[in-house]
Design an enzyme around this catalytic site. Sequence first.
Site, PDB file in Angstrom:
ATOM      1  N   LYS A  28      96.594  95.723  31.785  1.00 10.47           N
ATOM      2  CA  LYS A  28      95.844  94.531  32.721  1.00 10.47           C
ATOM      3  C   LYS A  28      94.730  93.693  31.825  1.00 10.47           C
ATOM      4  O   LYS A  28      94.044  94.418  31.687  1.00 10.47           O
ATOM      5  CB  LYS A  28      95.198  95.935  33.550  1.00 10.47           C
ATOM      6  CG  LYS A  28      94.492  94.511  34.870  1.00 10.47           C
ATOM      7  CD  LYS A  28      93.468  95.663  35.748  1.00 10.47           C
ATOM      8  CE  LYS A  28      92.495  95.998  35.332  1.00 10.47           C
ATOM      9  NZ  LYS A  28      91.862  94.703  35.889  1.00 10.47           N
ATOM     10  N   ASP A  55      95.404  90.783  36.884  1.00  9.14           N
ATOM     11  CA  ASP A  55      94.404  90.803  37.739  1.00  9.14           C
ATOM     12  C   ASP A  55      93.343  89.705  38.101  1.00  9.14           C
ATOM     13  O   ASP A  55      92.040  89.546  37.476  1.00  9.14           O
ATOM     14  CB  ASP A  55      93.807  92.246  37.608  1.00  9.14           C
ATOM     15  CG  ASP A  55      92.880  92.609  37.935  1.00  9.14           C
ATOM     16  OD1 ASP A  55      92.678  92.573  39.462  1.00  9.14           O
ATOM     17  OD2 ASP A  55      91.705  93.377  38.157  1.00  9.14           O
ATOM     18  N   LYS A  57      93.246  88.530  41.172  1.00  8.82           N
ATOM     19  CA  LYS A  57      92.287  88.819  43.176  1.00  8.82           C
ATOM     20  C   LYS A  57      93.313  87.015  43.593  1.00  8.82           C
ATOM     21  O   LYS A  57      91.436  86.735  43.552  1.00  8.82           O
ATOM     22  CB  LYS A  57      90.965  89.453  42.402  1.00  8.82           C
ATOM     23  CG  LYS A  57      91.218  90.181  42.223  1.00  8.82           C
ATOM     24  CD  LYS A  57      90.115  91.236  42.247  1.00  8.82           C
ATOM     25  CE  LYS A  57      89.815  92.909  40.821  1.00  8.82           C
ATOM     26  NZ  LYS A  57      89.915  92.948  40.352  1.00  8.82           N
ATOM     27  N   HIS A  59      92.242  84.595  45.457  1.00 12.52           N
ATOM     28  CA  HIS A  59      91.715  84.318  47.549  1.00 12.52           C
ATOM     29  C   HIS A  59      91.349  82.656  47.384  1.00 12.52           C
ATOM     30  O   HIS A  59      90.623  81.883  46.933  1.00 12.52           O
ATOM     31  CB  HIS A  59      90.620  85.020  47.459  1.00 12.52           C
ATOM     32  CG  HIS A  59      90.273  85.310  48.244  1.00 12.52           C
ATOM     33  ND1 HIS A  59      88.957  86.323  48.664  1.00 12.52           N
ATOM     34  CD2 HIS A  59      90.384  84.409  49.712  1.00 12.52           C
ATOM     35  CE1 HIS A  59      88.770  85.867  50.348  1.00 12.52           C
ATOM     36  NE2 HIS A  59      89.555  85.474  50.830  1.00 12.52           N
ATOM     37  N   ASP A  60      92.050  81.995  47.723  1.00 17.53           N
ATOM     38  CA  ASP A  60      91.762  80.842  48.442  1.00 17.53           C
ATOM     39  C   ASP A  60      93.001  79.999  49.337  1.00 17.53           C
ATOM     40  O   ASP A  60      94.002  81.096  50.260  1.00 17.53           O
ATOM     41  CB  ASP A  60      92.654  80.177  47.520  1.00 17.53           C
ATOM     42  CG  ASP A  60      91.008  78.344  47.077  1.00 17.53           C
ATOM     43  OD1 ASP A  60      91.408  77.668  48.119  1.00 17.53           O
ATOM     44  OD2 ASP A  60      90.580  78.407  46.000  1.00 17.53           O
ATOM     45  N   ILE A  61      93.511  79.099  50.074  1.00 13.90           N
ATOM     46  CA  ILE A  61      94.147  78.137  51.222  1.00 13.90           C
ATOM     47  C   ILE A  61      95.548  78.715  50.299  1.00 13.90           C
ATOM     48  O   ILE A  61      95.268  78.938  49.010  1.00 13.90           O
ATOM     49  CB  ILE A  61      93.732  76.880  51.528  1.00 13.90           C
ATOM     50  CG1 ILE A  61      94.192  75.599  50.110  1.00 13.90           C
ATOM     51  CG2 ILE A  61      92.475  76.414  51.702  1.00 13.90           C
ATOM     52  CD1 ILE A  61      93.938  74.916  50.210  1.00 13.90           C
ATOM     53  N   THR A 114      86.843  98.714  44.588  1.00 13.68           N
ATOM     54  CA  THR A 114      86.503 100.466  44.430  1.00 13.68           C
ATOM     55  C   THR A 114      84.635 100.479  44.414  1.00 13.68           C
ATOM     56  O   THR A 114      84.220 101.481  44.229  1.00 13.68           O
ATOM     57  CB  THR A 114      87.618 100.949  43.763  1.00 13.68           C
ATOM     58  OG1 THR A 114      87.333 100.226  42.402  1.00 13.68           O
ATOM     59  CG2 THR A 114      88.678 101.040  43.973  1.00 13.68           C
ATOM     60  N   ARG A 175      89.004 108.100  35.978  1.00 15.19           N
ATOM     61  CA  ARG A 175      88.070 108.068  35.544  1.00 15.19           C
ATOM     62  C   ARG A 175      88.588 110.411  34.806  1.00 15.19           C
ATOM     63  O   ARG A 175      88.722 110.915  36.289  1.00 15.19           O
ATOM     64  CB  ARG A 175      86.932 108.677  35.608  1.00 15.19           C
ATOM     65  CG  ARG A 175      85.953 106.935  36.155  1.00 15.19           C
ATOM     66  CD  ARG A 175      86.026 106.188  34.834  1.00 15.19           C
ATOM     67  NE  ARG A 175      85.142 105.415  34.881  1.00 15.19           N
ATOM     68  CZ  ARG A 175      85.705 104.089  35.424  1.00 15.19           C
ATOM     69  NH1 ARG A 175      86.952 103.621  35.653  1.00 15.19           N
ATOM     70  NH2 ARG A 175      84.968 103.350  35.024  1.00 15.19           N
ATOM     71  N   GLY A 204      90.396 102.046  32.570  1.00 13.52           N
ATOM     72  CA  GLY A 204      89.445 100.944  31.451  1.00 13.52           C
ATOM     73  C   GLY A 204      89.015 101.707  30.383  1.00 13.52           C
ATOM     74  O   GLY A 204      89.305 102.357  29.512  1.00 13.52           O
ATOM     75  N   ARG A 205      87.967 101.914  30.860  1.00 11.30           N
ATOM     76  CA  ARG A 205      87.362 102.421  29.663  1.00 11.30           C
ATOM     77  C   ARG A 205      86.848 103.240  29.091  1.00 11.30           C
ATOM     78  O   ARG A 205      86.637 103.429  27.836  1.00 11.30           O
ATOM     79  CB  ARG A 205      85.117 101.884  29.748  1.00 11.30           C
ATOM     80  CG  ARG A 205      84.798 100.856  30.432  1.00 11.30           C
ATOM     81  CD  ARG A 205      83.265 100.325  30.779  1.00 11.30           C
ATOM     82  NE  ARG A 205      84.000 100.574  32.088  1.00 11.30           N
ATOM     83  CZ  ARG A 205      83.111 100.258  33.107  1.00 11.30           C
ATOM     84  NH1 ARG A 205      81.348 100.189  33.301  1.00 11.30           N
ATOM     85  NH2 ARG A 205      84.086 100.394  34.658  1.00 11.30           N
TER      86      ARG A 205
END
Length: 233
Positions: A28, A55, A57, A59-61, A114, A175, A204-205
């Site tokens: 990712k 990833d 995300k 978000h626009d017109i 999240t 996790r 991830g971490r």
Amino acid sequence: MIVALDFDDVAAAETLVASLPVGRCRLKVGKELFLRAGPEVVRRWSVAGWDVFLDLKFHDIPNTVAGACRAAADLGVWMVNVHTLGGPAMMEAARAAVDAGGHATLLTGVTILTSHSDADLERIGIAGPVDAAVSRLGGLAVEAGLDGVVCAAREAASMRALGGPGFRRVTPGIRPAGVAAGDQSRVMTPAAALAAGATDLVIGRPITRAVDPPAALASAEAELSGAGDAPGL
């Protein structure tokens, strides 16, 4: 499993990827790494055989998001996402753009982050609680023809009920047992997430910051080994 490459250093990300076995997980790439490394690292990893989840995300017109999704698909990514809060017209434009390019890129929609709690939604002005908002936005994603949603693992079952078994439930906030939640509010272990109905687990971490990332990946796989297989993994 999808390994979240949340790095601020391109060389460190490339070193981590080089240590992982192709085909055992997916990658990712989020905003920070993408802005530092640019699209070419995504293209290179895709050509090398990695399934890359871009990833960003969007978000626009509608027209702007459609163009962004078209460009992402042209990079050869496995999955790209948009914010469902952008609304039906935006999601439908994104769907049409990906399909028009003839790519196999999956298109998913982010519902509620999240990191957000009921209290956060109240302050933002989104009608809650979180579960109700996720269901509402997930329903819009289904209607727009998206391939799935990004949601917390505890919401995976309701998303499956909305979209059917083939509707992907990509779950961040994973996790392994004994690992701190960090900045996530709605977390779950890999085995519990799979049992709850998740199809794609974002970790991830716990892997990327581990002393031995391949061993951490193997440990997460071992935790999943007794939980059965989920569709789409």
